[in-house]
Design a protein around this motif. Sequence first.
Motif, PDB file in Angstrom:
ATOM      1  N   ILE A  56     -10.529   1.768  -4.564  1.00  9.60           N
ATOM      2  CA  ILE A  56     -10.162   2.597  -3.407  1.00  9.60           C
ATOM      3  C   ILE A  56      -9.286   1.807  -2.442  1.00  9.60           C
ATOM      4  CG2 ILE A  56     -11.076   3.748  -1.347  1.00  9.60           C
ATOM      5  CD1 ILE A  56     -13.425   4.696  -2.999  1.00  9.60           C
ATOM      6  N   LEU A  57      -9.626   0.531  -2.223  1.00 14.69           N
ATOM      7  CA  LEU A  57      -8.829  -0.295  -1.322  1.00 14.69           C
ATOM      8  C   LEU A  57      -7.399  -0.459  -1.854  1.00 14.69           C
ATOM      9  CD1 LEU A  57      -8.604  -2.063   1.184  1.00 14.69           C
ATOM     10  CD2 LEU A  57      -9.469  -3.987  -0.171  1.00 14.69           C
ATOM     11  N   LEU A  58      -7.266  -0.707  -3.160  1.00 11.81           N
ATOM     12  CA  LEU A  58      -5.942  -0.839  -3.761  1.00 11.81           C
ATOM     13  C   LEU A  58      -5.165   0.479  -3.650  1.00 11.81           C
ATOM     14  CD1 LEU A  58      -3.917  -2.544  -5.373  1.00 11.81           C
ATOM     15  CD2 LEU A  58      -5.063  -1.740  -7.469  1.00 11.81           C
ATOM     16  N   PHE A  59      -5.849   1.584  -3.930  1.00 17.60           N
ATOM     17  CA  PHE A  59      -5.225   2.904  -3.833  1.00 17.60           C
ATOM     18  C   PHE A  59      -4.777   3.177  -2.396  1.00 17.60           C
ATOM     19  CE2 PHE A  59      -5.898   7.504  -2.987  1.00 17.60           C
ATOM     20  CZ  PHE A  59      -4.902   8.017  -3.809  1.00 17.60           C
ATOM     21  N   TYR A  60      -5.635   2.854  -1.432  1.00 17.81           N
ATOM     22  CA  TYR A  60      -5.321   3.071  -0.016  1.00 17.81           C
ATOM     23  C   TYR A  60      -4.093   2.264   0.405  1.00 17.81           C
ATOM     24  CZ  TYR A  60      -5.764   2.727   5.056  1.00 17.81           C
ATOM     25  OH  TYR A  60      -5.509   2.732   6.409  1.00 17.81           O
ATOM     26  N   ARG A  61      -4.054   1.002  -0.006  1.00 16.78           N
ATOM     27  CA  ARG A  61      -2.928   0.142   0.345  1.00 16.78           C
ATOM     28  C   ARG A  61      -1.617   0.653  -0.282  1.00 16.78           C
ATOM     29  NH1 ARG A  61      -3.411  -2.880   4.836  1.00 16.78           N
ATOM     30  NH2 ARG A  61      -5.218  -4.240   4.793  1.00 16.78           N
ATOM     31  N   CYS A  62      -1.684   1.127  -1.511  1.00 17.62           N
ATOM     32  CA  CYS A  62      -0.484   1.647  -2.179  1.00 17.62           C
ATOM     33  C   CYS A  62       0.018   2.911  -1.485  1.00 17.62           C
ATOM     34  CB  CYS A  62      -0.793   1.944  -3.650  1.00 17.62           C
ATOM     35  SG  CYS A  62      -1.026   0.470  -4.672  1.00 17.62           S
TER      36      CYS A  62
END
Length: 200
Positions: A56-62
């Motif tokens: 989720i953190l990676l998705f949010y940052r992208c």
Amino acid sequence: MFSVILTFLRLSGKKGVSQLSIFEVAIIIGLGSAAGDPMANPDNAIVPALIVFATILLFYRCITWMASRNEKFETLLEGDPVYVIEEGVFVLGSGEPTFAKDEFFAEMRQQNIEHLGQVKTAILETNGNLSFFYYADEDVQPGLPVLPKLYHKKSNSLSQRGQYACTTCGQIEQITGSHHTCPRCQQTEWVQAVQTQRRT
């Protein structure tokens, strides 16, 4: 898991929960779902939840990176600010309102606003906050009162002549008869307009 949630919120870079957008609220709901089982049931492993958090953190940052570089994508994701008041009256035809009038009036009172005539422009921001821009004291116009005792004197039948504000759109009219239809919104409910200056 609670420590992981706090760490995630710190890494997301937000300054405050009140500034969360709809997209970010959806992210938080997803985090709650991932964190709920390990917090409530000791038989559930914490590692799968950590994998979900990292994803989720990676998705949010992208997504936020893409939004910062593409205005159309940002608009699709967050929406646009909406003009609620212009020139001391409510904006008509701006789509379905996303707030109740009582809630909006309460927000205005918290900003020391007594009537719409003190407000040049009000904008509903994408994060749900309201931004107000005021007339100078010498430019304040008659306006729809937002104080409860004054506003609740509204009526469809007027007993005396004077300046009245339409309770639906805030249009100001000099009314001489007992019944009057608003030329902007075609409604018939009025309340006596006020023209006090804003107290800061």
